[in-house]
Design a protein around this motif. Sequence first.
Motif, PDB file in Angstrom:
ATOM      1  N   PRO A  35       4.711  -3.048  -9.209  1.00  0.00           N
ATOM      2  CA  PRO A  35       4.820  -2.314  -7.942  1.00  0.00           C
ATOM      3  C   PRO A  35       3.546  -1.560  -7.566  1.00  0.00           C
ATOM      4  N   TYR A  36       2.812  -1.045  -8.558  1.00  0.00           N
ATOM      5  CA  TYR A  36       1.550  -0.357  -8.237  1.00  0.00           C
ATOM      6  C   TYR A  36       0.551  -1.342  -7.630  1.00  0.00           C
ATOM      7  N   PHE A  37       0.498  -2.540  -8.190  1.00  0.00           N
ATOM      8  CA  PHE A  37      -0.379  -3.590  -7.678  1.00  0.00           C
ATOM      9  C   PHE A  37       0.010  -3.953  -6.248  1.00  0.00           C
ATOM     10  N   GLN A  38       1.304  -4.115  -6.006  1.00  0.00           N
ATOM     11  CA  GLN A  38       1.769  -4.495  -4.671  1.00  0.00           C
ATOM     12  C   GLN A  38       1.447  -3.413  -3.640  1.00  0.00           C
ATOM     13  N   ASP A  39       1.490  -2.162  -4.046  1.00  0.00           N
ATOM     14  CA  ASP A  39       1.114  -1.082  -3.127  1.00  0.00           C
ATOM     15  C   ASP A  39      -0.340  -1.216  -2.693  1.00  0.00           C
ATOM     16  N   VAL A  40      -1.222  -1.578  -3.635  1.00  0.00           N
ATOM     17  CA  VAL A  40      -2.636  -1.765  -3.299  1.00  0.00           C
ATOM     18  C   VAL A  40      -2.784  -2.917  -2.311  1.00  0.00           C
ATOM     19  N   VAL A  41      -2.083  -4.017  -2.555  1.00  0.00           N
ATOM     20  CA  VAL A  41      -2.145  -5.172  -1.658  1.00  0.00           C
ATOM     21  C   VAL A  41      -1.667  -4.792  -0.259  1.00  0.00           C
ATOM     22  N   GLY A  44     -13.387 -11.920 -10.444  1.00  0.00           N
ATOM     23  CA  GLY A  44     -13.180 -10.573  -9.921  1.00  0.00           C
ATOM     24  C   GLY A  44     -11.726 -10.278  -9.607  1.00  0.00           C
ATOM     25  N   GLY A  45     -10.828 -11.239  -9.901  1.00  0.00           N
ATOM     26  CA  GLY A  45      -9.413 -11.050  -9.592  1.00  0.00           C
ATOM     27  C   GLY A  45      -8.721 -10.108 -10.548  1.00  0.00           C
ATOM     28  N   VAL A  46      -7.950  -9.162 -10.005  1.00  0.00           N
ATOM     29  CA  VAL A  46      -7.169  -8.234 -10.833  1.00  0.00           C
ATOM     30  C   VAL A  46      -5.944  -8.973 -11.343  1.00  0.00           C
ATOM     31  N   ARG A  47      -5.811  -9.070 -12.669  1.00  0.00           N
ATOM     32  CA  ARG A  47      -4.728  -9.839 -13.281  1.00  0.00           C
ATOM     33  C   ARG A  47      -3.528  -8.989 -13.655  1.00  0.00           C
ATOM     34  N   ALA A  48      -3.749  -7.713 -13.918  1.00  0.00           N
ATOM     35  CA  ALA A  48      -2.640  -6.825 -14.276  1.00  0.00           C
ATOM     36  C   ALA A  48      -3.017  -5.406 -13.878  1.00  0.00           C
ATOM     37  N   MET A  49      -2.007  -4.621 -13.518  1.00  0.00           N
ATOM     38  CA  MET A  49      -2.254  -3.221 -13.156  1.00  0.00           C
ATOM     39  C   MET A  49      -1.018  -2.387 -13.458  1.00  0.00           C
ATOM     40  N   VAL A  50      -1.229  -1.301 -14.171  1.00  0.00           N
ATOM     41  CA  VAL A  50      -0.191  -0.301 -14.412  1.00  0.00           C
ATOM     42  C   VAL A  50      -0.743   1.019 -13.903  1.00  0.00           C
ATOM     43  N   GLY A  51      -0.019   1.673 -13.016  1.00  0.00           N
ATOM     44  CA  GLY A  51      -0.510   2.916 -12.431  1.00  0.00           C
ATOM     45  C   GLY A  51       0.137   4.163 -12.979  1.00  0.00           C
ATOM     46  N   GLY A  52       1.073   3.983 -13.906  1.00  0.00           N
ATOM     47  CA  GLY A  52       1.764   5.123 -14.493  1.00  0.00           C
ATOM     48  C   GLY A  52       2.850   4.639 -15.433  1.00  0.00           C
ATOM     49  N   VAL A  53       3.470   5.572 -16.130  1.00  0.00           N
ATOM     50  CA  VAL A  53       4.497   5.211 -17.103  1.00  0.00           C
ATOM     51  C   VAL A  53       5.739   4.650 -16.421  1.00  0.00           C
ATOM     52  N   ASP A  54       6.119   5.196 -15.259  1.00  0.00           N
ATOM     53  CA  ASP A  54       7.357   4.783 -14.585  1.00  0.00           C
ATOM     54  C   ASP A  54       7.169   4.903 -13.072  1.00  0.00           C
ATOM     55  N   TYR A  55       7.147   3.773 -12.376  1.00  0.00           N
ATOM     56  CA  TYR A  55       6.964   3.768 -10.921  1.00  0.00           C
ATOM     57  C   TYR A  55       8.128   4.461 -10.214  1.00  0.00           C
ATOM     58  N   GLU A 105       9.732   7.011 -11.118  1.00  0.00           N
ATOM     59  CA  GLU A 105       9.569   8.459 -11.176  1.00  0.00           C
ATOM     60  C   GLU A 105       8.350   8.933 -10.394  1.00  0.00           C
ATOM     61  N   SER A 106       7.307   8.104 -10.349  1.00  0.00           N
ATOM     62  CA  SER A 106       6.082   8.488  -9.643  1.00  0.00           C
ATOM     63  C   SER A 106       5.351   7.241  -9.187  1.00  0.00           C
ATOM     64  N   SER A 107       5.191   7.091  -7.857  1.00  0.00           N
ATOM     65  CA  SER A 107       4.461   5.949  -7.306  1.00  0.00           C
ATOM     66  C   SER A 107       2.964   6.239  -7.188  1.00  0.00           C
ATOM     67  N   TYR A 108       2.545   7.415  -7.651  1.00  0.00           N
ATOM     68  CA  TYR A 108       1.121   7.770  -7.634  1.00  0.00           C
ATOM     69  C   TYR A 108       0.374   6.835  -8.570  1.00  0.00           C
ATOM     70  N   ASN A 109      -0.610   6.113  -8.039  1.00  0.00           N
ATOM     71  CA  ASN A 109      -1.322   5.093  -8.809  1.00  0.00           C
ATOM     72  C   ASN A 109      -2.532   5.704  -9.505  1.00  0.00           C
ATOM     73  N   ARG A 110      -2.396   5.933 -10.800  1.00  0.00           N
ATOM     74  CA  ARG A 110      -3.480   6.567 -11.557  1.00  0.00           C
ATOM     75  C   ARG A 110      -4.629   5.606 -11.849  1.00  0.00           C
ATOM     76  N   ALA A 111      -4.444   4.337 -11.554  1.00  0.00           N
ATOM     77  CA  ALA A 111      -5.533   3.375 -11.731  1.00  0.00           C
ATOM     78  C   ALA A 111      -6.483   3.366 -10.545  1.00  0.00           C
ATOM     79  N   THR A 112      -5.989   3.742  -9.357  1.00  0.00           N
ATOM     80  CA  THR A 112      -6.818   3.675  -8.156  1.00  0.00           C
ATOM     81  C   THR A 112      -6.980   5.022  -7.457  1.00  0.00           C
ATOM     82  N   GLN A 113      -5.936   5.852  -7.485  1.00  0.00           N
ATOM     83  CA  GLN A 113      -5.977   7.098  -6.725  1.00  0.00           C
ATOM     84  C   GLN A 113      -6.512   8.282  -7.523  1.00  0.00           C
ATOM     85  N   SER A 114      -6.381   8.217  -8.825  1.00  0.00           N
ATOM     86  CA  SER A 114      -6.834   9.323  -9.670  1.00  0.00           C
ATOM     87  C   SER A 114      -8.288   9.123 -10.075  1.00  0.00           C
ATOM     88  N   LYS A 115      -9.074  10.207 -10.024  1.00  0.00           N
ATOM     89  CA  LYS A 115     -10.457  10.168 -10.491  1.00  0.00           C
ATOM     90  C   LYS A 115     -10.640  11.204 -11.589  1.00  0.00           C
TER      91      LYS A 115
END
Length: 688
Positions: free
Chosen positions: A271-277, A336-347, A349-359
């Motif tokens: 779901p985190y990946f789909q949000d980016v798309v 350059g294709g992203v093959r997997a993405m996890v943005g947090g422990v549980d989507y 509970e939190s849809s905040y994507n720590r792979a893309t939105q967090s610095k």
Amino acid sequence: MQVVLSRKKTRRIRFLRFMVRSVLLALILSGLFILGLLSYTRMQGPPPIQVPETTVFYGSDGSVIGEEHGGQNRYWIPFDEVSPFVSQATVSIEDRKFYDHFGFDLWRIGGAIVANIKAGSSAQGASTITQQYARNLYLSHEKTWTRKWNELMYSLRLEMNYSKEEILEGYLNTVYYGHGAYGIEAASGFFFDKSAADLSLAEAAMLAGVPKGPSYYSPVIDYDRAKARQELILSSMVENGYITKDEADTAKAEELIFVQAADADTEIIAPYFQDVVTNQLTSILDVTEDELATAGYHIYTTLDPSMQKVAEHWVDQEMPDTDLQTSLVAIDPRSGGVRAMVGGVDYAESSYNRATQSKREPGSTIKPLLYYEALQHGFTAASTFVSEPTEFTFDEGRQTYSPRNFNQHYANDFITMQQALAVSDNIFAIKTHLFIGPDKLVDIAETLGLGTFKDVPSLALGSQAVSLLDLTNSYVPFANEGLYGEPQFIVKVEDSDGEILYEQEPGLTEALDPVSSFLMTEMMTGMFDPALNGYTSVTGSSVVPLLHRPVAGKSGSTPNDSWMVGFTPQLVTGVWVGHDKGQKLDQYAEGPISKKIWANFTEQALEGQLKLPFHVPQDVVQVEVHPESGLLANESCPGGVPMFFKAGTEPTSACASPEEEKKMEDAKHEKERFIDRFKKWFGGQDDH
């Protein structure tokens, strides 16, 4: 008496003439009205046929990874791809004269009018399939004469501009079958977990009965009621000549197997990946998220569903049941294709994507970029600095900076750049940074998409915040001979008719020198090489037993963050672990988690793939080097490790043992004394 009869006869003749003329006039007016109405509807042209359709996301293997439908789950399917039993059953129960009328059935309308007048309301309907289709497209379902008139007008326009097959196709793709399923394809998937093309006669007859009352005739709500209506439809199909009585009896006896609603729902993968798309496509296609969700697009992505499951498995396996968070990104360096993405422990509970939105501050994971620049400016893997507590001055002497090594461990002697990277020596990094010029790290960071960095000494230790996605992508050139590009999520987008709306073009270009990129990669294998242990252990020693293929990488830590970015020739993966709100990490209990997730994921994600070595460019040589002195190892100075160099830059002097070094130093002093005596004798000087 005769006069009276003649008058009566004359009146009857006049009345009959009046009636005939009135009927003729009515017929003429009706004909003119119908002709005018048909001409008017014909001149208006075809009404637009735009219905919400489910947008489908696909993984790199062509499987469905998710759907968006804005509340109307619908997949448009061409008429010739639908089982013929569906259209036959639908026509038999909904509109037997469908192929004979012009959009409305006068006899049914007349009967409905009489029934409504008797009832004192407009409760009875007489809608044809065309009228129902018009209502689904353009109108509400309120029972008023105004809506009926508008429905009639739209029906005429549809009939005047579309074939019966096109109208029936539209009806089957828009009618509601309950449970959020709009259209026969969605209904077929919901009830039977199959395409509408594969429906049997019994299944088609069952579904044809549902639209009359989706909550009343749904077989998963009331099977007996739905079964009775199915048998009625099968009998009607026999009367209309579509099937034989034996076929109907066989279908009535067929046992139907329904899937549960939970099983019919498409699993949401990544779901985190789909949000980016989704975010990217709203910009690329200039649409809102709601428009994207109901446009019926087919979105083909770079995600590898099997790798995604592996990533989610190891996050679930390694993360403790606390508020600790994590993120993971895996990129194919060849595309350059992203093959997997996890943005947090549980989507959920939190849809905040720590792979893309967090610095966050990347710590020592920035060092490979620094050392690449050092290689470009005369350094080699064997270049040495002293590792010892050091106070640095900068800003023209106005400020000082005193970095420390982890756990205050120092060599207090010379070490090579290769060993410094393997054990993550901070003093060596700062000395290199200041020696080549702080602007060099600033430049390469911008080149590799990390943003604009501040020109300060602490930059060499990762003091400027970056996202995990950008940091991971900055390692792509090391895994792919210097080639770099923006991370890719989308392969192409098609509309519901299969027309390509967007297609990603290959975007990798040479950003780094291929030779230096390879040399840097080989240096990064050192964090997993115990031969480089010195005053402290290499930083990857804890996960060495988990790895069974050539890998390279760099870990990093700050008081609040733990990082691991590593790669093979096929995959670059980055993992971050930390707390959302700045809480400090327990470096001993929580710090190693990022490495464990990375190592386990890398091994399992590439299971079954070739164990490829990193490509060695031309003009590169390999020699055995003593890791502390940077000189060639030999019998007198064992413990050498293989290091790679650009041809002509490798060390040529051999390392000597301490005894040999003392003898060489004594010989040097003796030689210096002999020369001094010779000068004195030749010049006639005395010892005073």
